[in-house]
Scaffold this motif. Structure first.
Motif, PDB file in Angstrom:
ATOM      1  N   PRO A 158      29.167  -0.553 -25.005  1.00 57.46           N
ATOM      2  CA  PRO A 158      30.404  -0.713 -24.229  1.00 57.46           C
ATOM      3  C   PRO A 158      30.324   0.009 -22.890  1.00 57.46           C
ATOM      4  N   ILE A 160      32.822   0.661 -19.645  1.00 57.63           N
ATOM      5  CA  ILE A 160      34.230   0.550 -19.256  1.00 57.63           C
ATOM      6  C   ILE A 160      34.395   1.111 -17.849  1.00 57.63           C
ATOM      7  N   GLU A 205      38.047  -2.609 -16.197  1.00 64.55           N
ATOM      8  CA  GLU A 205      38.708  -2.595 -17.504  1.00 64.55           C
ATOM      9  C   GLU A 205      40.000  -1.765 -17.463  1.00 64.55           C
ATOM     10  N   TYR A 225      43.518   2.230 -24.299  1.00 63.40           N
ATOM     11  CA  TYR A 225      42.485   1.200 -24.184  1.00 63.40           C
ATOM     12  C   TYR A 225      41.374   1.434 -25.211  1.00 63.40           C
ATOM     13  N   GLU A 228      42.599   0.519 -28.707  1.00 59.78           N
ATOM     14  CA  GLU A 228      42.763  -0.936 -28.873  1.00 59.78           C
ATOM     15  C   GLU A 228      41.421  -1.642 -29.002  1.00 59.78           C
ATOM     16  N   ASN A 229      40.370  -1.026 -28.483  1.00 59.75           N
ATOM     17  CA  ASN A 229      39.049  -1.633 -28.543  1.00 59.75           C
ATOM     18  C   ASN A 229      38.153  -0.985 -29.601  1.00 59.75           C
TER      19      ASN A 229
END
Length: 237
Positions: A158, A160, A205, A225, A228-229
């Motif tokens: 990931p 971001i 993001e 964030y 939620e991810n």
């Protein structure tokens, strides 16, 4: 574009190809004996460390609040019991990147190195926070692309992008280091926002207008964030 020549003293080595640029500050080494050694998978590390890794790439003008927000976030994540580490733009120039200046070429290399280091942290199941101006879209894209290149894990790491947005006029009012004043006086060449460009992210993001948002609210927004991810527990947001 640099011109490269094969160094005479190394040309006789049969097992490696060494390319030495005419500019000795930038040496590229290609070695045929280098082999990638598999280790634990990322899933195994995530399971053993009880968390997932990611890179949060803070970008914005000098005095936008990148380091302040990233430091507060790091502290919050550590209090939650999560492994987190902040890579600061000034701090790395005391060590890893002390050989680099502020020309466009050096800025490119500065960001490339940090992208590689952040990727290693993220792959180790750590939340890596990088606070760098990183003014060029192309360089930030290179850092993002690095996180998509994995050697033994199928999924990209990931990445971001956290845009800490502030008008240059507001950043100048803060100017905690007095850099804008020096840049206006011509004492600092290639200063982002004054004598060098800043290319704002188009689709970050996370987008935080730091002149309108408190540090606490910025940390809450980022944690929301992450939760939620699936990168931190939902109850932590």
């Amino acid at each position: 574009m640099a011109t490269y020549v094969l160094h005479e003293t190394l040309a006789a080595k049969p097992t490696a190809s060494y390319i030495v640029p005419r500019d000795p500050a930038n040496v590229i080494l290609h070695n045929s004996n280098i082999t990638w050694h598999p280790s634990l998978t990322r899933a195994e590390r995530n399971d053993l460390r009880k968390q997932k890794g990611a890179t949060l790439w803070f970008t914005g003008l000098s005095a936008s609040g990148k380091s302040t927000i990233a430091t507060a976030l790091e502290q919050h994540l550590l209090h939650l019991g999560l492994a987190s580490y902040r890579l600061d733009g000034d701090n790395v120039r005391f060590g890893l990147n002390k050989d680099l200046g502020f020309s466009e070429k050096d800025r490119n290399e500065n960001i490339r190195r940090i992208g590689e280091v952040a990727k290693l942290f993220a792959d180790s199941s750590t939340l890596a926070l990088t606070s760098f101006i990183s003014p060029y879209k192309a360089d930030r894209q290179i850092a993002r692309d690095l996180h998509a290149q994995t050697n033994q894990d199928k999924d990209p790491l990931p990445f971001i992008e956290v845009f800490i947005d502030i008008p240059v006029e507001e950043a100048e009012k803060r100017d905690p280091k007095g850099l804008y004043k020096k840049a206006r006086a011509g004492e600092i060449p290639n200063f982002t926002g004054i004598s060098a460009p800043y290319e704002a992210p188009e689709n970050p993001e996370i987008h935080i207008e730091s002149h309108k948002t408190s540090v606490e609210d910025a940390v809450r927004e980022i944690c929301k964030y992450l939760a939620e991810n699936g990168l931190i527990p939902k109850e932590s947001a």
